[in-house]
Scaffold this motif. Structure first.
Motif, short mmCIF file in Angstrom:
data_model
loop_
_atom_site.label_atom_id
_atom_site.label_comp_id
_atom_site.label_asym_id
_atom_site.label_seq_id
_atom_site.Cartn_x
_atom_site.Cartn_y
_atom_site.Cartn_z
N ARG A 1 0.83 -1.20 0.00
CA ARG A 1 0.00 0.00 0.00
C ARG A 1 0.87 1.26 0.00
O ARG A 1 0.58 2.23 -0.73
CB ARG A 1 -0.94 -0.02 1.21
N ARG A 2 1.95 1.24 0.76
CA ARG A 2 2.81 2.42 0.81
C ARG A 2 3.47 2.69 -0.54
O ARG A 2 3.54 3.85 -0.98
CB ARG A 2 3.88 2.21 1.89
N GLU A 3 3.94 1.65 -1.21
CA GLU A 3 4.66 1.83 -2.47
C GLU A 3 3.73 2.08 -3.65
O GLU A 3 4.08 2.82 -4.58
CB GLU A 3 5.54 0.61 -2.75
N LEU A 4 2.56 1.46 -3.63
CA LEU A 4 1.65 1.57 -4.77
C LEU A 4 0.74 2.79 -4.68
O LEU A 4 0.23 3.27 -5.70
CB LEU A 4 0.81 0.30 -4.91
N GLY A 5 0.48 3.27 -3.48
CA GLY A 5 -0.40 4.41 -3.31
C GLY A 5 -1.86 4.00 -3.14
O GLY A 5 -2.23 2.83 -3.31
N ASP A 6 -2.69 4.96 -2.81
CA ASP A 6 -4.08 4.68 -2.48
C ASP A 6 -4.98 4.43 -3.68
O ASP A 6 -6.09 3.93 -3.54
CB ASP A 6 -4.66 5.84 -1.66
N SER A 7 -4.53 4.80 -4.88
CA SER A 7 -5.39 4.64 -6.06
C SER A 7 -5.39 3.22 -6.60
O SER A 7 -6.24 2.86 -7.42
CB SER A 7 -4.93 5.60 -7.17
N ILE A 8 -4.46 2.38 -6.15
CA ILE A 8 -4.35 1.00 -6.62
C ILE A 8 -5.25 0.10 -5.78
O ILE A 8 -5.28 0.20 -4.55
CB ILE A 8 -2.89 0.51 -6.52
N GLU A 9 -5.99 -0.80 -6.44
CA GLU A 9 -6.83 -1.75 -5.71
C GLU A 9 -5.99 -2.92 -5.21
O GLU A 9 -5.26 -3.55 -5.97
CB GLU A 9 -7.97 -2.28 -6.59
N LEU A 10 -6.14 -3.21 -3.93
CA LEU A 10 -5.55 -4.39 -3.32
C LEU A 10 -6.65 -5.26 -2.74
O LEU A 10 -7.54 -4.75 -2.05
CB LEU A 10 -4.57 -4.03 -2.21
N TYR A 11 -6.62 -6.54 -3.02
CA TYR A 11 -7.49 -7.49 -2.32
C TYR A 11 -6.65 -8.71 -1.97
O TYR A 11 -5.58 -8.91 -2.54
CB TYR A 11 -8.75 -7.83 -3.11
#
Length: 366
Positions: A178-188
């Motif tokens: 999350r820190r490296e990809l940023g908040d706009s990227i979806e993680l599940y």
């Protein structure tokens, strides 16, 4: 048009690196190519990726059941009679990947006979879909490096993170992603049944803090009360995957409160049963996504066709990047992912051609 030949060809294609998850590890594509030929000279193809640690099937068992039990049913049959064939194959229990590959090959034949791509026959909801990438288990830095490479090279902005081992390690990996990809990227996240219920409840709450949108298979589904407690207490939706491998299984899971969304896999339920599952979920107001059984190129093409065919599935990113793990494949034209999207093939059927030299090189029965 009648079927005159059914083949199940085991393949062995090396991976560039192992792919690890809570319930196992894959180091090569030991898949089975199902090839069905008609008296009109049409040839349909389907890919069966065996996952013995999940479904109990091996390449050998897939070859055996297709050759010894399914071929006698299929030879002489009309490929358009998919429901009749489905009922006949259903007399053999389980063997989901083998049945899925046969169904995909039949749809490939029907599309070729009609001169239409499979995604058009399914409903033509879209011509392309967003791609999602599965991040295998590793150190946090390895998992971040994998995600950043795929994001930078292919524009992918949706990632399924494999978890389900030591919780502190899993959370450290998600935190770094999350820190490296940023908040706009979806993680599940997908735990592949790796946690117990108590751990999964804590994990779901912590994952929500990192804006993880879903949690797939947090614990073994046969821990019935534990799974229901997770569903009740989780702030993010719990997704059924390997615990929901049939139409009836999906219905029971949703009605019993074991899942709140469903991952559909072409490798497991083909096009026919996948469409039935999606229709059931639509009627119940339940979201569906397309998962990945560590598919090769042919499975990737099939998953893309399903995603582009059905409106409910076209809305969500489709897991289509595992073929990138393979050092090669038997298709003449690899799938293309660009700007985070993958397009359906426009040729009749699946629109694929098998390279005979590569097939001869990678087949494992010679």
């Amino acid at each position: 048009m009648k079927i005159i030949e059914v083949e199940a060809i085991p393949l062995a294609v090396p991976f560039s690196r192992p792919f690890a998850f809570a319930s196992g590890q894959a180091t090569a594509a030991d898949h089975v190519l199902v090839r069905i030929t008609t008296d009109d000279g049409l040839v349909g193809h389907g890919e069966a990726p065996p996952r013995p640690y999940t479904y109990g099937e091996t390449a050998g068992s897939i070859v055996s059941v297709v050759r010894d039990l399914f071929a006698p049913v299929l030879i002489g049959a009309d490929p358009f009679a998919r429901e009749r064939i489905r009922a006949d194959l259903g007399r053999t229990v389980a063997n989901n990947a083998a049945k899925g590959a046969v169904d995909v090959a039949l749809w490939d034949l029907v599309g070729q006979a009609c001169g239409q791509p499979v995604h058009v026959l399914l409903g033509h909801a879209a011509d392309d879909v967003a791609a999602a990438h599965m991040i295998g288990l590793g150190t946090p830095s390895e998992m971040v490096a994998d995600a950043l490479e795929v994001n930078d090279r292919y524009g992918v902005e949706a990632f399924k993170v494999k978890v389900g081992r030591d919780l502190a390690h899993d959370l450290a990996a998600v935190r770094e992603l999350r820190r490296e990809l940023g908040d706009s990227i979806e993680l599940y996240a997908d735990a592949n049944r790796g946690w117990d219920a108590d751990t999964a409840v804590v994990a779901a709450r912590r994952l929500a803090d990192f804006h993880v949108t879903m949690l797939e298979e947090p614990n073994p589904a046969d821990d019935v009360l534990g799974r229901r407690r997770i569903v009740r207490e989780s702030p993010i939706p719990i997704v059924g995957d390997e615990s929901t491998i049939s139409l009836g299984g999906v219905a029971r899971s949703l009605l019993d409160g074991d899942s709140q969304a469903i991952s559909v896999k072409v490798a497991r339920t083909g096009f026919t049963d996948s469409a039935k599952i999606v229709g059931l979920c639509e009627g119940l107001g339940v979201a569906t996504t397309i998962g990945n059984q560590i598919d090769g190129m042919l499975g990737t093409v099939a998953s893309t066709a399903l995603g582009c065919g059905l409106r409910s599935l076209a809305r969500h990113p489709v897991e289509v990047t595992t073929f990138l793990l393979m050092t090669d494949d038997v298709l003449t034209e690899p799938p293309t992912i660009a700007d985070g999207r993958i397009a359906a093939r426009q040729g009749p059927g699946l629109g694929v051609t098998i390279d005979p030299d590569k097939l001869a090189h990678y087949r494992a029965d010679r």
